[in-house]
Scaffold this motif. Sequence first.
Motif, PDB file in Angstrom:
ATOM      1  N   THR A  29       0.823  -1.213   0.000  1.00 47.87           N
ATOM      2  CA  THR A  29       0.000   0.000   0.000  1.00 47.87           C
ATOM      3  C   THR A  29       0.858   1.264   0.000  1.00 47.87           C
ATOM      4  O   THR A  29       0.318   2.367  -0.014  1.00 47.87           O
ATOM      5  N   ASP A 180      -4.504  -6.679  -5.294  1.00 53.10           N
ATOM      6  CA  ASP A 180      -5.415  -7.497  -6.079  1.00 53.10           C
ATOM      7  C   ASP A 180      -5.890  -8.644  -5.193  1.00 53.10           C
ATOM      8  O   ASP A 180      -5.137  -9.578  -4.909  1.00 53.10           O
ATOM      9  N   SER A 181      -7.130  -8.582  -4.738  1.00 52.87           N
ATOM     10  CA  SER A 181      -7.611  -9.571  -3.783  1.00 52.87           C
ATOM     11  C   SER A 181      -7.640 -10.982  -4.360  1.00 52.87           C
ATOM     12  O   SER A 181      -7.601 -11.964  -3.607  1.00 52.87           O
ATOM     13  N   TRP A 209      -6.839  -3.337   5.158  1.00 56.97           N
ATOM     14  CA  TRP A 209      -8.165  -3.329   4.538  1.00 56.97           C
ATOM     15  C   TRP A 209      -9.022  -2.240   5.160  1.00 56.97           C
ATOM     16  O   TRP A 209      -8.879  -1.912   6.346  1.00 56.97           O
ATOM     17  N   ASP A 210      -9.930  -1.683   4.371  1.00 51.77           N
ATOM     18  CA  ASP A 210     -10.974  -0.842   4.951  1.00 51.77           C
ATOM     19  C   ASP A 210     -12.144  -1.741   5.348  1.00 51.77           C
ATOM     20  O   ASP A 210     -12.131  -2.959   5.101  1.00 51.77           O
ATOM     21  N   PRO A 212     -15.382  -2.141   4.244  1.00 48.85           N
ATOM     22  CA  PRO A 212     -16.062  -2.926   3.204  1.00 48.85           C
ATOM     23  C   PRO A 212     -15.203  -4.068   2.654  1.00 48.85           C
ATOM     24  O   PRO A 212     -15.699  -5.178   2.431  1.00 48.85           O
ATOM     25  N   THR A 213     -13.917  -3.793   2.432  1.00 51.42           N
ATOM     26  CA  THR A 213     -13.028  -4.833   1.914  1.00 51.42           C
ATOM     27  C   THR A 213     -12.892  -5.980   2.917  1.00 51.42           C
ATOM     28  O   THR A 213     -12.914  -7.154   2.536  1.00 51.42           O
ATOM     29  N   ALA A 214     -12.764  -5.633   4.187  1.00 52.51           N
ATOM     30  CA  ALA A 214     -12.628  -6.672   5.212  1.00 52.51           C
ATOM     31  C   ALA A 214     -13.872  -7.545   5.281  1.00 52.51           C
ATOM     32  O   ALA A 214     -13.781  -8.774   5.430  1.00 52.51           O
ATOM     33  N   ARG A 216     -16.055  -8.092   2.805  1.00 54.17           N
ATOM     34  CA  ARG A 216     -16.163  -8.863   1.567  1.00 54.17           C
ATOM     35  C   ARG A 216     -15.164 -10.020   1.558  1.00 54.17           C
ATOM     36  O   ARG A 216     -15.526 -11.171   1.279  1.00 54.17           O
ATOM     37  N   LEU A 217     -13.906  -9.716   1.855  1.00 54.12           N
ATOM     38  CA  LEU A 217     -12.896 -10.773   1.833  1.00 54.12           C
ATOM     39  C   LEU A 217     -13.051 -11.718   3.011  1.00 54.12           C
ATOM     40  O   LEU A 217     -12.754 -12.913   2.903  1.00 54.12           O
TER      41      LEU A 217
END
Length: 374
Positions: A29, A180-181, A209-210, A212-214, A216-217
Amino acid sequence: MAVDRITQVRLSSVRLPLSTPVSDAKVFTGRQKPMTEVAFLFAEIEAESGHRGLGFGYSKRAGGPGQYAHAREVAPELIGDDPNDIGRLWDKLVWAGASVGRSGLATQAIAALDIALWDLKATRAGLPLAKLLGAHRDSVRCYNTSGGFLHTPLAQVLDNATAARERGIGGIKIKVGHPDSTVDLRRVSAVRERLGDGFPLMVDANQQWDRPTARRLGRALEAFDLTWIEEPLDAYDHAGHAALAAALDTPIATGEMLASVAEHAELIRAGGADIIQPDAPRIGGITQFLKLAALAEHHRLQLAPHFAMEIHLHLAAAYPLEPWLEHFDWLEPLFNERLELADGRMLVPDRPGLGLTLSDQAAAWTVDSCVVTG
């Protein structure tokens, strides 16, 4: 009982080079550069009885010289005092430098001295530190981290996982948080396939991660039966961690970047962790770790101390609930002794204290040292 007195404190600033620059999500990052070395602060305390204690703290990237400088300023406060009075001495040291705070770099410098005092006390008693504290077990479940960094090609991560398992490691943690997840998911899937179902597997996003990303993943990772997801969010986002812990079946682990018992108490109060990961050198040493461990046990939290397995093995062995220990082989050149693995667990050594002595290599990597006698 005869009163003992501290006669000497030796401080050493040591730079341990890493064979390969290390990258986790913070590098991808752009927040940090690859790590090329670890700075250590060693404290060796000697008492007039002839007993000695060894402690250490560390800093990854910036901070090592500052820890050494602060320890050098406050160490004279110990001379002439009874090394058995560890709680009183911790207070004395922290008040000596209170104008720069009671957490962070200031107490991390004190941690090396505090750990040395505990090592001295256990050595004087002729007991391994775990036994002095009151051990619940003579071995601790152990997982490896050092073989799964993001800079490491997937094929090598897989080979590292196999080698660690064959060596006697009981779990594997790999880094995630790639921009890239799909890369993360591909790596986790491959490691799970290599290890097989049921073998403990953890992932660590290093706070990148933010929310939403946390979420989702985190949902996508549920398929891999992970032991935990570590630091999915910023270390101080206690509410975010709590919401994630409530939303996912996979346990959430965090705490390594918090720098005091008070900060961990806020995390616990928020319900932000299923598994708490304190670091004794980061929160001020063993004296503070024991306070936090009592709080964590009261809340029935699992414990998985961060890094510094040479110290945390003893502390984890004394925790009432079955803990995990993080295995890094980076520190092995610093010591003459080696910790033993068997059947997925690390064995508590039967040597007094921490059971460690500094190696000739540690002396060769020393960049500054001083002796305080009063």
